[in-house]
Motif scaffolding. Sequence first.
Motif, PDB file in Angstrom:
ATOM      1  N   GLN A 114       0.890  -0.982   0.737  1.00 26.26           N
ATOM      2  CA  GLN A 114       0.047   0.123   0.039  1.00 26.26           C
ATOM      3  C   GLN A 114       0.900   1.485  -0.279  1.00 26.26           C
ATOM      4  OE1 GLN A 114      -2.820  -0.281   2.335  1.00 26.26           O
ATOM      5  NE2 GLN A 114      -3.578   2.018   2.594  1.00 26.26           N
ATOM      6  N   GLY A 116       4.098   1.099  -0.783  1.00 26.26           N
ATOM      7  CA  GLY A 116       5.288   1.099  -1.531  1.00 26.26           C
ATOM      8  C   GLY A 116       6.676   0.987  -1.326  1.00 26.26           C
ATOM      9  N   LYS A 139       8.495   1.234  -5.556  1.00 23.69           N
ATOM     10  CA  LYS A 139       6.727   1.646  -5.359  1.00 23.69           C
ATOM     11  C   LYS A 139       6.657   1.188  -7.031  1.00 23.69           C
ATOM     12  CE  LYS A 139       4.422   6.028  -4.427  1.00 23.69           C
ATOM     13  NZ  LYS A 139       3.764   5.274  -3.735  1.00 23.69           N
ATOM     14  N   GLU A 143       2.991  -1.235  -7.145  1.00 18.45           N
ATOM     15  CA  GLU A 143       1.920  -0.761  -6.867  1.00 18.45           C
ATOM     16  C   GLU A 143       0.714  -1.760  -8.474  1.00 18.45           C
ATOM     17  OE1 GLU A 143       2.408   3.464  -8.541  1.00 18.45           O
ATOM     18  OE2 GLU A 143       1.871   3.600  -6.327  1.00 18.45           O
TER      19      GLU A 143
END
Length: 183
Positions: A114, A116, A139, A143
Motif C-alpha cells: 500500500q 510502496g 513503489k 503498485e
Amino acid sequence: SCLIFSGIYNKNTSLNDLNQFIKAEKITKELEPTYGSIQKLFARDSDLIALCQDKIVQIAADKDIIFNADGKPQLTASNKVLGQSRPFVGEYGISNNPESFASSSYRAYFADKQRGAVLRLSMDGLTPISSAGMKDFFKDKLEGNYFNILGTYDSNKDNYNLTFDNGASEDGYGNFSFNIDND
C-alpha cells in the motif's frame, strides 16, 4: 484487530486448557482498529510482534510496562498474558501480504504494498530498505497487479529475496534480493 487467547498448557503437570476460552477472565488484547487487521504474528525474544495492515505493533508478553515520570519504561511482573502494545515509529504496515514476511535472527523483512516500501524490522525499529536507491522502482513494482509477493531469506548469502507473481506466464515473475551487508 483483536487477539483472543485460551487457557494455559503445562507439560510438567499435564494441564491442558488450550481448548478453554473463559469469558469471565480477560482473554482478549485489543489493538487500535485504525491499524487494520492483523495479518501476521511473530514471536521475538519475549515479545509478540503484530504485523497489521497499516501499523507494526510490539506487544509485551507475560509482562507489563510502566513508564516513569521521565518517560523511561520500567518492566514489571504481571499476570497479564499480553501486556501493553506499542506501535513502532513509522507509518508502515504489511498491507495484505503476510507472505512477504521473512526473518533471520533478530531481523525481519516484509513488503508494504500500500505504501510502496520494502522494510526491515530490527532492534532499532523499522527501516525502509527500499529507500536505498530503489524507492521509485519498488513503489512502481508494488503498485503493480501482483497476486503474491513472496519473501524468503537465504541464510547462506544473507539475502532477503522478494518474488513478485501476477499469476500470468513466466514474464509475470520478478525476483529481487537485498543483501544485509549493503544496508
